[in-house]
Scaffold this motif. Structure first.
Motif, short mmCIF file in Angstrom:
data_model
loop_
_atom_site.label_atom_id
_atom_site.label_comp_id
_atom_site.label_asym_id
_atom_site.label_seq_id
_atom_site.Cartn_x
_atom_site.Cartn_y
_atom_site.Cartn_z
N LYS A 1 0.82 -1.22 0.00
CA LYS A 1 0.00 0.00 0.00
C LYS A 1 0.85 1.26 0.00
CE LYS A 1 -1.86 -1.40 3.83
NZ LYS A 1 -1.25 -2.72 3.87
N THR A 2 1.78 1.34 0.95
CA THR A 2 2.59 2.55 1.08
C THR A 2 3.40 2.77 -0.20
OG1 THR A 2 2.70 2.22 3.45
CG2 THR A 2 4.37 3.65 2.49
N SER A 3 3.94 1.69 -0.75
CA SER A 3 4.73 1.80 -1.98
C SER A 3 3.85 2.28 -3.13
CB SER A 3 5.33 0.45 -2.34
OG SER A 3 6.06 -0.06 -1.25
N THR B 1 4.63 8.28 2.92
CA THR B 1 3.70 8.23 4.06
C THR B 1 4.18 7.44 5.27
OG1 THR B 1 2.58 6.50 2.81
CG2 THR B 1 1.57 8.68 2.78
N ASP B 2 5.30 6.73 5.17
CA ASP B 2 5.87 6.08 6.36
C ASP B 2 7.04 6.93 6.84
OD1 ASP B 2 4.11 3.99 6.19
OD2 ASP B 2 5.60 2.43 5.80
N PHE B 3 6.76 8.07 7.43
CA PHE B 3 7.88 8.96 7.74
C PHE B 3 8.18 9.07 9.23
CE2 PHE B 3 4.06 11.53 7.22
CZ PHE B 3 4.00 12.17 8.44
N TYR C 1 7.26 -0.73 8.45
CA TYR C 1 5.84 -0.88 8.12
C TYR C 1 5.05 0.31 8.64
CZ TYR C 1 5.78 -3.00 12.83
OH TYR C 1 5.93 -3.26 14.16
N SER C 2 3.82 0.47 8.13
CA SER C 2 3.02 1.64 8.51
C SER C 2 2.39 1.43 9.87
CB SER C 2 1.91 1.89 7.50
OG SER C 2 2.46 1.99 6.20
N ILE C 3 2.38 2.50 10.64
CA ILE C 3 1.77 2.49 11.97
C ILE C 3 0.62 3.50 12.00
CG2 ILE C 3 2.21 3.15 14.37
CD1 ILE C 3 5.08 1.95 13.88
N ILE D 1 -5.16 8.19 1.10
CA ILE D 1 -4.91 7.96 2.53
C ILE D 1 -4.33 6.57 2.68
CG2 ILE D 1 -5.91 7.94 4.84
CD1 ILE D 1 -8.22 9.61 3.72
N ASP D 2 -3.04 6.53 2.95
CA ASP D 2 -2.35 5.25 3.13
C ASP D 2 -2.66 4.76 4.55
OD1 ASP D 2 -0.60 3.08 2.97
OD2 ASP D 2 1.10 4.29 3.69
N THR D 3 -3.08 3.52 4.68
CA THR D 3 -3.43 3.02 6.02
C THR D 3 -2.55 1.84 6.40
OG1 THR D 3 -5.08 1.41 5.26
CG2 THR D 3 -5.85 3.66 5.62
N PRO D 4 -2.36 1.62 7.70
CA PRO D 4 -1.56 0.47 8.13
C PRO D 4 -2.33 -0.84 7.90
CG PRO D 4 -2.13 1.91 10.00
CD PRO D 4 -2.88 2.40 8.81
MG LIG Z 1 2.31 0.75 4.66
#
Ligand SMILES: [Mg+2]
Ligand SMILES: Nc1nc2c(ncn2[C@@H]2O[C@H](COP(=O)(O)OP(=O)(O)OP(=O)(O)O)[C@@H](O)[C@H]2O)c(=O)[nH]1
Length: 703
Positions: free
Chosen positions: A22-24, A49-51, A60-62, A79-82
């Motif tokens: 997703k984030t990619s 978005t993973d900053f 990974y996304s939190i 909207i990138d989600t975990p």
């Molecule tokens: Mg992610």
């Protein structure tokens, strides 16, 4: 950047399982559109978005992250989600802020637990959903298998709009069923550039098969189209898109795309389809908000610039050197930077200074935002996630996003003495950021307990606590708040007499103590006749009883659910006073309660576990081994999703249940828990609690 009106905005939440890409994908879409200057990468910690520190460190996304792409004169808010269920609160908040979802599925992993969970979440919200099979370039990528997987586990209404040419390292293009062209990616493709070509001869069969399916499916959504299709007439592109969009809104159709975020293949066609198929913010379904008390009066909300301003805060994130940044979706009205607004949820004034939009960590100030757009501001005075901002003249509150209930609990202790206050402050700030993280002080056990969605969630929260608030804390198994109660009736005396020179102390009472039903609480009945105790001393006996019952006679845990009848006593005209009768009451409790067959009560949770049927036996067996009492089972969603088991389980046995269930069901089981009440403990388990309490008392005594 130019201003975008609601009709030129698409709000899309990107959801799916952890590590599905997703984030990619969000990064690639923003980059390819030109809205982001650099193609970042999760592995290097450079994705848009993973900053946050925790995200870069862990890979990974939190937190949900906001980005945007500009494409075809349209602003696509992404909207990138975990994906990890530990952080699903943010995924749910992301969906609430969007009008549609991009459900991302990895080309090698296929449908996973998180995919199922988020797909159903989106469908329940009646959001249009577009599937993207990403990572098509990865070794062992298998488009057809993933498609089968989606059909079998998610929906039969999925319909491919694109078909890959080659898979894994050979992935080199896509067949676009709408344009009936092949997109061939060049070796040096950086931003999704491709050559358009006719469908290669060797792929003609494959193309025809998918094309027919597509047109049939589209025709089936509209009687007029179906008739023409059956008559052998052509269905034009515009018509097909319009029908498809309607089908998506009705939840009758889920188009599927393929891409590689890493190579940017497929990103341009995807951007185009998001613009063409996702509803614009202006088209959003009419919502309602509350005026006055909840349910009191509702008002309709339309994404109209000319109406009064209404925005919902779906995320708060505290950032070093900046403070809290609030992300909100404007649901109604045009809002300008510096505008004074009103937080109707908390009855407070706020000012939207430096109104901004976010491209990952970068925030750009904008003069205004139109109805339907997503923006952010820093440093609001007292506004938190789930609050509504509106105007004083037209104060409203949007319905709250329902966050999932926390599943795991730990006691938390500051490692350094003297850090307790900082710890409390930090924990509360973290809760403001993330409603699925809760903290409260349990008076009965004298512990601060934090709860969250999983061990990983709490571990990340402790890391944030350390970095943002400078407090190191450790998590331990929380103490269980046991209680005591009585199961028989008995009577006896409490007599307090002291003669130490001067004036003495004298109080004497006779009481009967009897059990009350569970939850009945404490009752005091005055049955004194003939003034054997003067009425002014009777409340003192009551008080003594209550105070003494704070420490039960077996284990020291509070005694609950019993009745005291005060039926006789005596007094001394000089030596009696309130203090003496309070002491008499306490003595009476300590004398009589042990004769009333005291028992230990333990807190019980009602647990609801949903599991695929193949793990049902293991799940039930495990619940029994936790002294669980099964209340019933029921089939979920016509059996597709397995079975739901309801059970009463002692809280003491539920520590780390989330982790155990995860491993028992390969991540597919889910559960919720609520406090149910207190129940009597079986004797052998109770004995352990009594022994443990005695040991602790001794340890305290020695120390
Ligand atoms: Mg992610
Ligand atoms: N080869 C290849 N790898 C990819 C692609 N997209 C993502 N990856 C890699 O897959 C891993 C996971 O990607 P992410 O974008 O972080 O996945 P995610 O869905 O955001 O994961 P969560 O945030 O944990 O939910 C990373 O190591 C990426 O570099 C792709 O298109 N091709």
């Amino acid at each position: 950047m130019r201003e975008y009106r609601g009709s030129e905005i698409r709000n899309v939440a990107v959801v799916g399982h952890g590590a599905s890409g997703k984030t990619s994908l969000v990064d690639a879409l923003a980059f390819v559109s030109g809205a982001s200057k650099r193609h970042g990468n999760v592995k290097d910690g450079t994705s848009l978005t993973d900053f946050s520190h925790e995200e870069i460190e862990r890979g990974y996304s939190i937190n949900l992250g906001c980005a945007y792409a500009e494409w075809m004169e349209t602003k696509i808010n992404l909207i990138d989600t975990p994906g990890y269920l530990d952080f699903q609160g943010d995924a749910i908040a992301g969906l609430a802020a969007a009008d549609g979802a991009l459900c991302v599925v990895g080309a090698t992993a296929g449908v996973e637990v998180g995919t199922e969970k988020m797909f159903r979440e989106a469908v329940t919200r009646r959001d249009p959903v577009l599937f993207v099979v990403t990572m098509m370039d990865k070794e062992n990528a298998d488009f057809d298998r993933v498609l089968q997987d989606i059909r079998a586990r998610l929906t039969t209404k999925v319909i491919p709009i694109e078909v890959p040419i080659g898979e894994g390292p050979d992935f080199s293009g896509i067949l676009n069923l709408f344009s009936r062209k092949a997109h061939l990616y060049k070796a040096g493709t950086k931003a999704g550039e491709y050559d358009e070509a006719d469908i290669p001869a060797e792929m003609k069969d494959r193309f025809d098969r998918y094309y027919e399916q597509l047109i049939e499916t589209i025709a089936a959504t509209d009687d007029g189209l179906l008739e023409r299709y059956l008559d052998g007439k052509e269905i034009g592109r515009e018509e097909a898109i319009a029908a498809m969009k309607e089908g998506m809104k009705a939840g009758e159709l889920f188009p599927l795309f393929c891409a590689s975020a890493e190579r940017t293949f497929g990103t341009r066609a995807l951007l185009t389809k998001i613009v063409e198929l996702m509803p614009s913010a202006w088209e959003m379904e009419e919502l309602h908000a509350f005026r006055g008390a909840e349910g009191d009066r509702t008002v309709e909300i339309h994404a109209d610039d000319d109406r009064p301003f209404v925005a919902h805060v779906f995320k708060t994130q505290s950032e070093p050197h900046v403070g809290d940044v609030s992300f909100f979706r404007v649901f109604e009205g045009l809002v300008s930077s510096g505008q004074d607004v009103y937080n109707a949820t908390r009855d407070g004034a706020e000012k939207l200074s430096h109104l901004s939009i976010a491209q990952g960590r970068e925030r750009t100030e904008v003069p205004a935002l139109h109805a339907g757009d997503i923006g952010c501001v820093a440093k609001l005075r007292n506004t938190h996630t789930n609050d509504t901002l509106s105007t004083r003249e037209h104060p409203v509150r949007m319905p709250q996003v329902r966050f999932p209930e926390p599943l795991v609990r730990f006691a938390v202790h500051a490692t350094t003495r003297g850090d307790e206050e900082k710890l409390q402050q930090g924990l509360h700030r973290l809760h403001d950021e993330d409603p699925t993280f809760e903290t409260h002080y349990v008076a009965e056990t004298h512990e601060t307990v934090v709860s969250g969605m999983g061990e990983r969630h709490l571990e990340v929260m402790m890391a944030k606590l350390k970095r943002k608030f400078g407090v190191t804390a450790e998590l331990t198994k929380p103490k269980v708040a046991y209680r005591e109660t009585l199961t028989a009736k008995a009577e006896g005396q409490g007599r307090h007499k002291k003669q130490t020179g001067g004036r003495g102390q004298f109080g004497d009472c006779w009481v009967r103590i009897a059990p009350e039903p569970r939850g009945g609480g404490y009752k005091f009945v005055d049955q004194i006749v003939g003034g054997s105790i003067p009425s002014k001393y009777i409340p003192a006996v009551d008080k003594g009883m209550q105070e003494a019952s704070q420490r039960g006679v077996l284990s020291g845990y509070p005694m609950v659910d019993f009745r005291v009848e005060l039926f006789d006593g005596s007094y001394h005209s000089v030596d009696s006073n309130e203090m003496s009768f309070k002491m008499a009451g306490m003595l009476a409790f300590r004398t009589v309660a042990p004769k009333c067959r005291p028992v230990i009560l333990e807190p019980i949770d009602e647990v609801e576990v949903a599991t695929p049927d193949e793990y049902l036996g293991d799940v039930m067996g495990d619940l029994s081994s936790r002294r669980g009492q099964i209340l019933g089972t029921e089939v979920v969603g016509s059996g597709q999703m397995g079975t739901r088991v309801r059970a009463l389980v002692p809280e003491a046995e539920l520590h780390l249940y989330a982790t155990q269930l995860h491993s028992l069901t390969h991540g597919r089981g889910t559960f919720t828990r609520h406090h149910h009440g207190y129940e009597q403990m079986p004797p052998d388990a109770a004995q352990k609690v009594v022994e443990e309490a005695a040991r602790e008392k001794e340890a305290v005594g020695v120390g």
